[in-house]
Motif scaffolding. Structure first.
Motif: not given
Ligand code: FE2
Length: 411
Positions: A217-241
């Motif tokens: 994302a950093s290489e392709l667009f993220s410095p220029f186009t805003p990102i909005f993100a939400i969690r799916g069920n899987h982003e609720h998991r893991g020690s760095a969640s």
């Protein structure tokens, strides 16, 4: 008996001790370590624009070593960045600049629908002796490049006639697919990109976020186009969640939020986990029933607000749709119980979901829904243009082929 060999060994020991004492007393040993010993601070990932609104956005980036940082912002008016001193924006943690590897700088006082040039700076912590001495190294702008203005991003704009965005979801760390789906984000003049959940299968380390999709994302667009993100069920998991919100901060400080662009008012909801919180896979850590209950109370206030009611178009992002192919799971059932009665009465025009890894277009009324629901598969992106008459949706595969074209007309 003293042999020649014993005398030799004793002399060797005495000389070694004298040499060690002399060396430790030498002024040379007190000299600071050469700056070459320290890694030069650089951008490890990013930057990306989060929580954009008409007057603010947050610049986020990761550095390779702990740094203090700032962002300089200039209007996109053709002047040289060095024509004057540009305002510096700092990250503040309760009144103190953090020394950190993940930088999160809120830029305020911007104007709607305007492009701004910005540069990110980082300065590594090279020595920390507590109260005695704290030394920061040389400051670096962007990636060792002081003169080239690399980054430019725009605020959102409620007065523009259309809002244009693209969605990816259920990428599950398939970085090569992600690259193919997002390579034309800037060329297609999207006002924002939406990550609609399950970008990873779990977040065990933040490096997985980098490797899974954010480096691309950093290489392709993220410095220029805003990102909005939400969690799916899987982003609720893991020690760095727990780090998700530092990587993808929102305007509310919660994992659910709203924003306005063009004629559309967007509501981004957090689906929570798919199984009951007591499931063995969550190790007793999941409290998403509570999260959904809190969110439903917040959602009631959102749909009662003038900002929501006055928007010509109303769109909801929710990773898990209120619909299932083969029997409803607990998460879906709670979404149906808690969110749908509120949304069904609110005049929603469209819900955009993922989770099922297959394409579905649910007409109004198909599954207890008072508005159409479009589910984007895990192998495609969804390009959307919302104007006052409705929303056009194109589901596009990795080769750029349009697989489905839906026109949602305002009723
Ligand atoms: Fe999912």
């Amino acid at each position: 008996m003293i042999t020649k060999r014993t005398v030799y060994l004793k002399l060797l020991l005495i000389f070694s001790l004298l040499f060690t004492v002399a060396q430790s007393a030498s002024p040379l040993s007190q000299e600071p370590v050469s700056s070459n010993s320290f890694p030069q601070p650089r951008i490890a990932c990013g930057p990306w624009i989060q929580a954009a609104s008409e007057t603010e956005f947050t610049v986020v980036w990761e550095t390779n070593v702990p740094c203090i940082s700032w962002v300089e912002v200039a209007p996109d008016d053709g002047t040289h960045f060095y024509v004057t001193e540009r305002p510096k924006h700092y990250e503040s943690w309760h009144g103190r600049r953090p020394v950190t590897t993940l930088h999160n700088v809120r830029i305020k006082g911007l104007e709607p629908g305007k492009a701004y040039r910005y540069r990110v700076f980082q300065q590594a912590l090279v020595l920390d002796e507590g109260n005695k001495r704290m030394v920061f190294g040389e400051a670096f702008g962007n990636n060792f490049n002081f003169t080239k203005i690399e980054f430019k991003a725009s605020t959102l704009d409620s007065s523009r006639p259309e809002s244009r965005f693209t969605i990816v979801n259920d990428i599950h760390a398939n970085d090569s697919l992600f690259r193919k789906l997002t390579k034309d984000v800037v060329k297609n003049k999207n006002n924002f990109v939406f990550f609609n959940g399950d970008m990873l299968s779990q977040i065990e380390s933040t490096q997985q976020i980098v490797d899974g999709y954010m480096q691309s994302a950093s290489e392709l667009f993220s410095p220029f186009t805003p990102i909005f993100a939400i969690r799916g069920n899987h982003e609720h998991r893991g020690s760095a969640s727990y780090d998700f919100m530092r990587w993808f901060p929102t305007s509310t400080g919660k994992t659910y939020y709203t924003f306005r662009d063009g004629p559309a008012f967007y509501i981004a909801l957090d689906c929570g986990e798919d199984k009951p919180d007591s499931d063995i896979r969550y190790y007793g850590l999941s409290l998403t029933d509570q999260l959904r209950e809190e969110q439903a109370e917040w959602l009631k206030q959102v749909v009662a607000s003038d900002e929501f009611k006055s928007a010509p178009v109303k769109i909801v992002f929710l990773h898990i749709p209120p619909f299932s192919k083969g029997g409803v799971w607990h998460g879906t059932s709670e979404i149906i119980r808690l969110f749908m009665p509120i949304l069904n009465d609110a005049g929603i025009d469209l819900m955009l979901s993922g989770h099922l890894h297959s394409h579905h277009f649910l007409e109004k009324g198909a599954a207890g829904n008072n508005f159409p629901i479009v589910i984007n598969p895990n192998s495609t992106r969804l390009d959307a243009i919302a104007d006052k008459n409705g929303i056009n949706l194109k589901i596009v595969n990795a080769d750029g082929k349009v697989l489905h074209d839906h026109q949602i007309n305002k009723q």
